[in-house]
Design a protein around this motif. Structure first.
Motif, PDB file in Angstrom:
ATOM      1  N   SER A  29       0.802  -1.391   0.283  1.00 37.56           N
ATOM      2  CA  SER A  29      -0.057  -0.109   0.012  1.00 37.56           C
ATOM      3  C   SER A  29       0.949   1.314   0.064  1.00 37.56           C
ATOM      4  N   SER A  30       0.008   2.412  -0.165  1.00 36.41           N
ATOM      5  CA  SER A  30       1.218   3.746  -0.264  1.00 36.41           C
ATOM      6  C   SER A  30       0.186   4.773   0.776  1.00 36.41           C
ATOM      7  N   PRO A  31       0.821   4.933   1.749  1.00 40.99           N
ATOM      8  CA  PRO A  31       2.146   4.787   2.243  1.00 40.99           C
ATOM      9  C   PRO A  31       2.275   3.262   2.703  1.00 40.99           C
ATOM     10  N   ASN A  32       3.422   2.874   2.748  1.00 40.97           N
ATOM     11  CA  ASN A  32       3.791   1.311   3.062  1.00 40.97           C
ATOM     12  C   ASN A  32       3.971   1.415   4.457  1.00 40.97           C
ATOM     13  N   MET A  33       4.152   0.061   5.210  1.00 39.49           N
ATOM     14  CA  MET A  33       4.619  -0.053   6.486  1.00 39.49           C
ATOM     15  C   MET A  33       5.966   0.778   6.763  1.00 39.49           C
ATOM     16  N   LYS A  34       7.125   0.702   5.822  1.00 44.32           N
ATOM     17  CA  LYS A  34       8.379   1.451   6.314  1.00 44.32           C
ATOM     18  C   LYS A  34       8.148   2.890   6.162  1.00 44.32           C
ATOM     19  N   ASP A  35       7.250   3.284   5.067  1.00 42.01           N
ATOM     20  CA  ASP A  35       7.146   4.960   5.206  1.00 42.01           C
ATOM     21  C   ASP A  35       6.454   5.356   6.566  1.00 42.01           C
ATOM     22  N   VAL A  36       5.736   4.805   7.061  1.00 41.27           N
ATOM     23  CA  VAL A  36       5.257   5.239   8.302  1.00 41.27           C
ATOM     24  C   VAL A  36       6.406   4.982   9.364  1.00 41.27           C
ATOM     25  N   HIS A  37       7.006   3.973   9.272  1.00 42.42           N
ATOM     26  CA  HIS A  37       8.179   3.837  10.284  1.00 42.42           C
ATOM     27  C   HIS A  37       9.256   4.802  10.106  1.00 42.42           C
ATOM     28  N   ASP A  38       9.700   5.376   8.833  1.00 49.84           N
ATOM     29  CA  ASP A  38      10.325   6.427   8.586  1.00 49.84           C
ATOM     30  C   ASP A  38      10.129   7.677   8.999  1.00 49.84           C
ATOM     31  N   ALA A  39       8.623   7.856   9.157  1.00 51.03           N
ATOM     32  CA  ALA A  39       8.012   9.374   9.592  1.00 51.03           C
ATOM     33  C   ALA A  39       7.903   9.367  10.865  1.00 51.03           C
ATOM     34  N   ASN A  40       7.981   8.251  11.781  1.00 53.56           N
ATOM     35  CA  ASN A  40       7.672   8.305  13.098  1.00 53.56           C
ATOM     36  C   ASN A  40       8.895   7.424  13.784  1.00 53.56           C
ATOM     37  N   LEU A  41       9.897   8.356  14.282  1.00 53.65           N
ATOM     38  CA  LEU A  41      11.132   7.574  14.946  1.00 53.65           C
ATOM     39  C   LEU A  41      11.093   8.017  16.489  1.00 53.65           C
ATOM     40  N   SER A  42      11.755   7.071  17.279  1.00 57.93           N
ATOM     41  CA  SER A  42      11.802   7.500  18.581  1.00 57.93           C
ATOM     42  C   SER A  42      12.927   6.705  19.105  1.00 57.93           C
ATOM     43  N   PHE A  43      13.060   6.549  20.740  1.00 55.19           N
ATOM     44  CA  PHE A  43      14.118   6.127  21.272  1.00 55.19           C
ATOM     45  C   PHE A  43      14.311   4.687  21.203  1.00 55.19           C
ATOM     46  N   ALA A 156       6.971 -14.505  20.857  1.00 55.80           N
ATOM     47  CA  ALA A 156       7.095 -13.750  22.109  1.00 55.80           C
ATOM     48  C   ALA A 156       8.273 -12.652  21.872  1.00 55.80           C
ATOM     49  N   GLY A 157       9.213 -13.367  21.320  1.00 55.08           N
ATOM     50  CA  GLY A 157      10.505 -12.524  21.307  1.00 55.08           C
ATOM     51  C   GLY A 157      10.277 -11.209  20.378  1.00 55.08           C
ATOM     52  N   ILE A 158       9.636 -11.573  19.192  1.00 54.93           N
ATOM     53  CA  ILE A 158       9.483 -10.182  18.609  1.00 54.93           C
ATOM     54  C   ILE A 158       8.606  -9.378  18.906  1.00 54.93           C
ATOM     55  N   GLY A 159       7.486 -10.010  19.655  1.00 56.96           N
ATOM     56  CA  GLY A 159       6.719  -9.236  20.346  1.00 56.96           C
ATOM     57  C   GLY A 159       7.292  -8.235  21.476  1.00 56.96           C
ATOM     58  N   VAL A 160       8.434  -8.428  21.977  1.00 61.94           N
ATOM     59  CA  VAL A 160       9.154  -7.625  22.954  1.00 61.94           C
ATOM     60  C   VAL A 160       9.511  -6.369  22.047  1.00 61.94           C
ATOM     61  N   LEU A 161      10.042  -6.666  20.947  1.00 61.59           N
ATOM     62  CA  LEU A 161      10.600  -5.643  20.186  1.00 61.59           C
ATOM     63  C   LEU A 161       9.297  -4.650  19.653  1.00 61.59           C
ATOM     64  N   ASP A 162       8.375  -5.319  19.214  1.00 59.11           N
ATOM     65  CA  ASP A 162       6.953  -4.668  18.868  1.00 59.11           C
ATOM     66  C   ASP A 162       6.481  -3.706  19.693  1.00 59.11           C
ATOM     67  N   PHE A 163       6.335  -4.387  21.048  1.00 56.18           N
ATOM     68  CA  PHE A 163       5.748  -3.518  22.353  1.00 56.18           C
ATOM     69  C   PHE A 163       6.864  -2.286  22.482  1.00 56.18           C
ATOM     70  N   LEU A 164       8.096  -2.377  22.646  1.00 49.67           N
ATOM     71  CA  LEU A 164       8.939  -1.119  22.795  1.00 49.67           C
ATOM     72  C   LEU A 164       8.830  -0.330  21.512  1.00 49.67           C
ATOM     73  N   HIS A 165       8.977  -0.682  20.328  1.00 49.79           N
ATOM     74  CA  HIS A 165       8.857   0.334  19.049  1.00 49.79           C
ATOM     75  C   HIS A 165       7.804   0.972  18.998  1.00 49.79           C
ATOM     76  N   ASN A 166       6.389   0.236  19.036  1.00 50.31           N
ATOM     77  CA  ASN A 166       5.389   0.848  18.775  1.00 50.31           C
ATOM     78  C   ASN A 166       4.865   1.757  20.116  1.00 50.31           C
ATOM     79  N   GLY A 167       5.311   1.554  21.216  1.00 53.26           N
ATOM     80  CA  GLY A 167       4.917   2.245  22.529  1.00 53.26           C
ATOM     81  C   GLY A 167       5.603   3.551  22.419  1.00 53.26           C
ATOM     82  N   SER A 168       6.973   3.577  21.856  1.00 56.35           N
ATOM     83  CA  SER A 168       7.716   4.913  21.794  1.00 56.35           C
ATOM     84  C   SER A 168       7.356   5.714  20.748  1.00 56.35           C
ATOM     85  N   VAL A 169       7.047   5.143  19.591  1.00 60.20           N
ATOM     86  CA  VAL A 169       6.570   6.164  18.580  1.00 60.20           C
ATOM     87  C   VAL A 169       5.179   6.512  18.672  1.00 60.20           C
TER      88      VAL A 169
END
Length: 266
Positions: A29-43, A156-169
Motif C-alpha cells: 500500500s501507499s504509504p507502506n509500513m516502512k514509510d510510516v516507520h521512517d516518518a515516526n522515529l523514537s528512542f 514472544a521474542g519479536i513481540g518484545v521489540l514490537d512492544f518497545l517500538h510501537n509504544g515509543s513512537v
C-alpha cells in the motif's frame, strides 16, 4: 481458552492467512509500513529490515507447525493424542496474536499509532503470558513440542521489540532516550534474560541488535553503543543461565505410536 483439535485445524491456518494478507497490504500500500516507520522515529525504533529478516524464517517454522497440526490424528494412538494436545493448547494464543498483528497493520498504515499500539500490547502480553505461564519445557523427543516451542518463543521474542517500538513512537515520537529509558531498557532486558531459554534469549539479543542498528541509523550513536553493550550483556546472562539450568528435556510420550508415512519427515 481450550478448543478441540478439529477446530484448531482451521482456526490456526485461517489466522495465519489473515495476518499474511495484512502483511502484503502493509508492504504494497501507499504509504507502506516502512514509510510510516521512517516518518515516526523514537528512542526504541529498530532498523526495520531486521523485523523483515526475522519474520521470513519465523513464518517457515509457522508453516511447518501448521502442517503438523493439520496432519496429526489424535484418535489414532495415545502418542498422537498427546502430540496434538501440545499444539492445540497454543492455538488460541497463536490466533489472537495473528489477528492482533493483522489489525495493527491496518491502523499502522493509517498512522493511527496509539490505536495500533493497543493491538501490539494485546499480542505481546498474550504471547509472554503463554511462554511464561503455560508453555511446558521443550521435549526434544517430541516434534510437536519442538515446533510449538520455536513458534511461541519467537512470537514472544519479536513481540518484545514490537512492544518497545510501537509504544515509543505512539507516545514519544521524535524523542531521544533519557536516563530512565536507558535504565529501564537495561534492567528489563536483563530481567527477561535471566528467565529465558536459548530461543527466547536469542530473540532478546536480536531485538537489542536491531535497536542498536536502528538508533545508529538515526544519529543516536551513544545510545546505539549502549544498546550494543546491553546486547552483549543479555547474551552473557542467557548463556550463563542455560549452562547452569538446562531448559529442555528428553521424555518419551505415550507408547503405542506408529508414525504415518506422511509424518515421518515433519
Amino acid at each position: 481458552m481450550g478448543i478441540t483439535h478439529s477446530t484448531a485445524r482451521w482456526v490456526a491456518p485461517l489466522s495465519f492467512a489473515i495476518d499474511f494478507a495484512a502483511q502484503q497490504y502493509g508492504m504494497l500500500s501507499s504509504p507502506n509500513m516502512k514509510d510510516v516507520h521512517d516518518a515516526n522515529l523514537s528512542f526504541w525504533s529498530p532498523q526495520p529490515y531486521f523485523i523483515a529478516g526475522f519474520f521470513f524464517p519465523q513464518q517457515l517454522f509457522q508453516l511447518a507447525w501448521l502442517y503438523r497440526l493439520y496432519k496429526l490424528d489424535p484418535s489414532r494412538s495415545a502418542k498422537d493424542k498427546e502430540e496434538a494436545q501440545i499444539m492445540v493448547d497454543f492455538v488460541p494464543y497463536y490466533a489472537v496474536g495473528n489477528i492482533c498483528i493483522a489489525t495493527w497493520m491496518v491502523f499502522w498504515n493509517a498512522s493511527a499509532l496509539k490505536t495500533a499500539n493497543v493491538f501490539v500490547l494485546v499480542n505481546s502480553l498474550t504471547q509472554l503470558y503463554y511462554i511464561f505461564g503455560r508453555l511446558p519445557r521443550m521435549n526434544t523427543r517430541s516434534t510437536s513440542s519442538v515446533l510449538t516451542y520455536i513458534v511461541s518463543k519467537t512470537f514472544a521474542g519479536i513481540g518484545v521489540l514490537d512492544f518497545l517500538h510501537n509504544g515509543s513512537v505512539a507516545y514519544f515520537d521524535h524523542q531521544g532516550p533519557n536516563t530512565l529509558v536507558k535504565v529501564l531498557t537495561g534492567v528489563g532486558f536483563g530481567a527477561l534474560a535471566s528467565c529465558s531459554d536459548w530461543i527466547f534469549g536469542g530473540c532478546l539479543v536480536y531485538d537489542l541488535v536491531a535497536l542498536a542498528v536502528g538508533q545508529r541509523g538515526i544519529g543516536e550513536t551513544g545510545w546505539s553503543n549502549l544498546l550494543g553493550i546491553f546486547a552483549v550483556g543479555t547474551a552473557g546472562i542467557v548463556t550463563a543461565k542455560n549452562w547452569v539450568w538446562h531448559p529442555y528435556v528428553k521424555e518419551d510420550l505415550a507408547a503405542g505410536y506408529e508414525a504415518a508415512p506422511a509424518e515421518d519427515t515433519v
